[in-house]
Design a protein around this motif. Structure first.
Motif, mmCIF file in Angstrom:
data_model
loop_
_atom_site.group_PDB
_atom_site.id
_atom_site.type_symbol
_atom_site.label_atom_id
_atom_site.label_comp_id
_atom_site.label_asym_id
_atom_site.label_seq_id
_atom_site.Cartn_x
_atom_site.Cartn_y
_atom_site.Cartn_z
ATOM 1 N N PHE A 42 -8.370 -45.191 120.070
ATOM 2 C CA PHE A 42 -9.308 -45.656 119.058
ATOM 3 C C PHE A 42 -9.735 -44.466 118.213
ATOM 4 C CE2 PHE A 42 -9.443 -48.303 122.778
ATOM 5 C CZ PHE A 42 -9.258 -49.561 122.234
ATOM 6 N N VAL A 43 -9.533 -44.584 116.889
ATOM 7 C CA VAL A 43 -9.784 -43.469 115.979
ATOM 8 C C VAL A 43 -10.531 -43.946 114.734
ATOM 9 C CG1 VAL A 43 -7.739 -42.182 116.726
ATOM 10 C CG2 VAL A 43 -7.564 -43.760 114.810
ATOM 11 N N GLU A 44 -11.075 -42.987 114.007
ATOM 12 C CA GLU A 44 -11.661 -43.189 112.674
ATOM 13 C C GLU A 44 -10.804 -42.401 111.701
ATOM 14 O OE1 GLU A 44 -14.446 -44.441 111.038
ATOM 15 O OE2 GLU A 44 -15.269 -45.560 112.730
ATOM 16 N N SER A 45 -10.592 -42.923 110.519
ATOM 17 C CA SER A 45 -9.709 -42.261 109.559
ATOM 18 C C SER A 45 -10.267 -40.935 109.043
ATOM 19 C CB SER A 45 -9.414 -43.189 108.377
ATOM 20 O OG SER A 45 -10.602 -43.436 107.643
ATOM 21 N N SER A 46 -11.588 -40.775 109.026
ATOM 22 C CA SER A 46 -12.197 -39.554 108.493
ATOM 23 C C SER A 46 -12.471 -38.506 109.571
ATOM 24 C CB SER A 46 -13.506 -39.897 107.775
ATOM 25 O OG SER A 46 -14.409 -40.474 108.700
ATOM 26 N N CYS A 47 -12.089 -38.766 110.792
ATOM 27 C CA CYS A 47 -12.386 -37.889 111.930
ATOM 28 C C CYS A 47 -11.287 -36.816 112.077
ATOM 29 C CB CYS A 47 -12.481 -38.747 113.195
ATOM 30 S SG CYS A 47 -12.503 -37.840 114.736
ATOM 31 N N PRO A 48 -11.616 -35.517 111.875
ATOM 32 C CA PRO A 48 -10.596 -34.468 111.999
ATOM 33 C C PRO A 48 -10.077 -34.299 113.426
ATOM 34 C CG PRO A 48 -12.754 -33.495 111.573
ATOM 35 C CD PRO A 48 -12.914 -34.978 111.474
ATOM 36 N N ILE A 69 2.415 -46.799 122.929
ATOM 37 C CA ILE A 69 1.208 -46.192 122.373
ATOM 38 C C ILE A 69 0.768 -47.053 121.199
ATOM 39 C CG2 ILE A 69 0.186 -44.178 121.248
ATOM 40 C CD1 ILE A 69 2.304 -42.442 122.617
ATOM 41 N N LYS A 70 -0.470 -47.521 121.243
ATOM 42 C CA LYS A 70 -1.040 -48.321 120.156
ATOM 43 C C LYS A 70 -2.290 -47.628 119.638
ATOM 44 C CE LYS A 70 1.769 -51.782 120.092
ATOM 45 N NZ LYS A 70 2.718 -51.906 119.046
ATOM 46 N N ILE A 71 -2.346 -47.462 118.330
ATOM 47 C CA ILE A 71 -3.486 -46.835 117.674
ATOM 48 C C ILE A 71 -4.332 -47.918 117.024
ATOM 49 C CG2 ILE A 71 -4.226 -45.103 115.995
ATOM 50 C CD1 ILE A 71 -2.425 -44.009 118.319
ATOM 51 N N PHE A 72 -5.628 -47.866 117.262
ATOM 52 C CA PHE A 72 -6.555 -48.829 116.668
ATOM 53 C C PHE A 72 -7.570 -48.064 115.832
ATOM 54 C CE2 PHE A 72 -4.974 -50.685 120.597
ATOM 55 C CZ PHE A 72 -4.449 -51.871 120.112
ATOM 56 N N GLN A 73 -7.518 -48.295 114.533
ATOM 57 C CA GLN A 73 -8.434 -47.611 113.619
ATOM 58 C C GLN A 73 -9.688 -48.455 113.448
ATOM 59 O OE1 GLN A 73 -6.927 -45.423 110.135
ATOM 60 N NE2 GLN A 73 -8.309 -46.736 108.947
ATOM 61 N N LEU A 74 -10.836 -47.827 113.614
ATOM 62 C CA LEU A 74 -12.104 -48.533 113.617
ATOM 63 C C LEU A 74 -12.673 -48.791 112.227
ATOM 64 C CD1 LEU A 74 -13.578 -46.645 116.656
ATOM 65 C CD2 LEU A 74 -12.703 -48.965 116.638
ATOM 66 N N ASP A 75 -12.272 -48.004 111.243
ATOM 67 C CA ASP A 75 -12.740 -48.266 109.883
ATOM 68 C C ASP A 75 -11.612 -48.934 109.103
ATOM 69 O OD1 ASP A 75 -11.552 -45.845 107.935
ATOM 70 O OD2 ASP A 75 -11.708 -45.347 110.062
ATOM 71 N N LEU A 90 3.868 -43.650 114.658
ATOM 72 C CA LEU A 90 3.034 -44.379 115.613
ATOM 73 C C LEU A 90 2.793 -45.790 115.096
ATOM 74 C CD1 LEU A 90 0.465 -41.503 116.258
ATOM 75 C CD2 LEU A 90 2.240 -42.294 117.846
ATOM 76 N N SER A 91 2.347 -46.664 115.970
ATOM 77 C CA SER A 91 2.072 -48.038 115.544
ATOM 78 C C SER A 91 0.683 -48.447 116.008
ATOM 79 C CB SER A 91 3.127 -49.001 116.105
ATOM 80 O OG SER A 91 3.072 -49.012 117.511
ATOM 81 N N GLY A 92 0.205 -49.506 115.421
ATOM 82 C CA GLY A 92 -1.112 -50.015 115.756
ATOM 83 C C GLY A 92 -1.632 -50.848 114.607
ATOM 84 N N ARG A 93 -2.963 -50.906 114.471
ATOM 85 C CA ARG A 93 -3.528 -51.696 113.392
ATOM 86 C C ARG A 93 -4.969 -51.283 113.130
ATOM 87 N NH1 ARG A 93 -6.467 -56.213 115.399
ATOM 88 N NH2 ARG A 93 -6.270 -56.407 117.640
ATOM 89 N N VAL A 94 -5.452 -51.742 111.973
ATOM 90 C CA VAL A 94 -6.843 -51.561 111.600
ATOM 91 C C VAL A 94 -7.629 -52.725 112.191
ATOM 92 C CG1 VAL A 94 -8.452 -51.442 109.658
ATOM 93 C CG2 VAL A 94 -6.199 -50.343 109.479
ATOM 94 N N LEU A 95 -8.717 -52.421 112.874
ATOM 95 C CA LEU A 95 -9.496 -53.459 113.535
ATOM 96 C C LEU A 95 -10.473 -54.134 112.571
ATOM 97 C CD1 LEU A 95 -10.347 -51.698 116.912
ATOM 98 C CD2 LEU A 95 -8.504 -53.305 116.427
ATOM 99 N N THR A 109 -17.936 -45.675 121.373
ATOM 100 C CA THR A 109 -18.939 -45.275 120.384
ATOM 101 C C THR A 109 -18.690 -43.891 119.807
ATOM 102 O OG1 THR A 109 -20.356 -44.453 122.156
ATOM 103 C CG2 THR A 109 -20.736 -46.725 121.418
ATOM 104 N N SER A 110 -17.682 -43.192 120.284
ATOM 105 C CA SER A 110 -17.290 -41.900 119.729
ATOM 106 C C SER A 110 -15.769 -41.866 119.667
ATOM 107 C CB SER A 110 -17.833 -40.755 120.582
ATOM 108 O OG SER A 110 -17.321 -40.843 121.896
ATOM 109 N N TRP A 111 -15.211 -40.895 118.934
ATOM 110 C CA TRP A 111 -13.768 -40.891 118.700
ATOM 111 C C TRP A 111 -13.219 -39.497 118.881
ATOM 112 C CZ3 TRP A 111 -17.461 -41.931 114.977
ATOM 113 C CH2 TRP A 111 -17.863 -43.261 114.903
ATOM 114 N N PRO A 112 -11.974 -39.335 119.177
ATOM 115 C CA PRO A 112 -11.064 -40.382 119.628
ATOM 116 C C PRO A 112 -11.311 -40.727 121.094
ATOM 117 C CG PRO A 112 -9.941 -38.273 119.624
ATOM 118 C CD PRO A 112 -11.319 -38.023 119.085
ATOM 119 N N ILE A 113 -11.048 -41.960 121.408
ATOM 120 C CA ILE A 113 -11.087 -42.419 122.800
ATOM 121 C C ILE A 113 -9.704 -42.969 123.117
ATOM 122 C CG2 ILE A 113 -11.957 -44.185 124.367
ATOM 123 C CD1 ILE A 113 -14.684 -43.759 123.300
#
Length: 154
Positions: A42-48, A69-75, A90-95, A109-113
């Motif tokens: 779980f990631v945010e796009s603006s998170c370095p 491996i699945k990536i889930f973007q929170l924003d 990588l693959s995944g989706r925007v939530l 509640t924090s990233w990346p998790i």
């Protein structure tokens, strides 16, 4: 000078790992049961820090192509999702907003998790923050060998 003197007194240092051995360890493919182990991140796009973790995950995906491996973007920034996730192989989706609210209830509640799941024994390990390639591989390998009381020897 004190260091040199101490080294000479100790003689050969048989337990010190040299650079070649360290490189070999970091590039070797470890046994990871890709049929049983999967990763959700779980990631945010603006998170370095997330961006650094995605680079590491891209290396892991290249090294272990069968690992799920699945990536889930929170924003909702789809352009950065493509840049940070899809363009790295990588693959995944925007939530959706509703999915994000549900994840917050689960403690995301924090990233990346990263959630490393062993589906054969229904166990999950949660990693918060950035991990190096070797650290992540060690966690994947540990989850490969994890057992529960019901599957272990009695």
């Amino acid at each position: 000078d004190l260091y040199k003197m101490a080294m000479w007194k100790e003689g050969d240092l048989k337990n010190i790992q040299g650079l070649d051995a360290a490189k070999k360890r970091s590039t070797s493919v470890k046994y990871i049961n890709t049929d049983a182990v999967s990763v959700s991140v779980f990631v945010e796009s603006s998170c370095p820090v997330c961006d650094r973790q995605l680079q590491t995950l891209s290396q892991i995906q290249a090294k272990y192509p069968k690992l799920k491996i699945k990536i889930f973007q929170l924003d909702s920034n789809r352009e950065l999702f493509t840049q940070h996730v899809t363009n790295r192989g990588l693959s995944g989706r925007v939530l959706s907003r509703e999915e994000r609210i549900q994840l917050e209830k689960l403690g995301v509640t924090s990233w990346p998790i990263s959630w490393i799941d062993n589906t054969q024994v229904s166990r999950r390990q949660t990693l918060v923050g950035n991990r190096t390639l070797n650290q992540f591989e060690d966690k994947l390998q540990a989850m490969t060998y994890i057992q529960t009381a019901s599957t272990g020897n009695k």
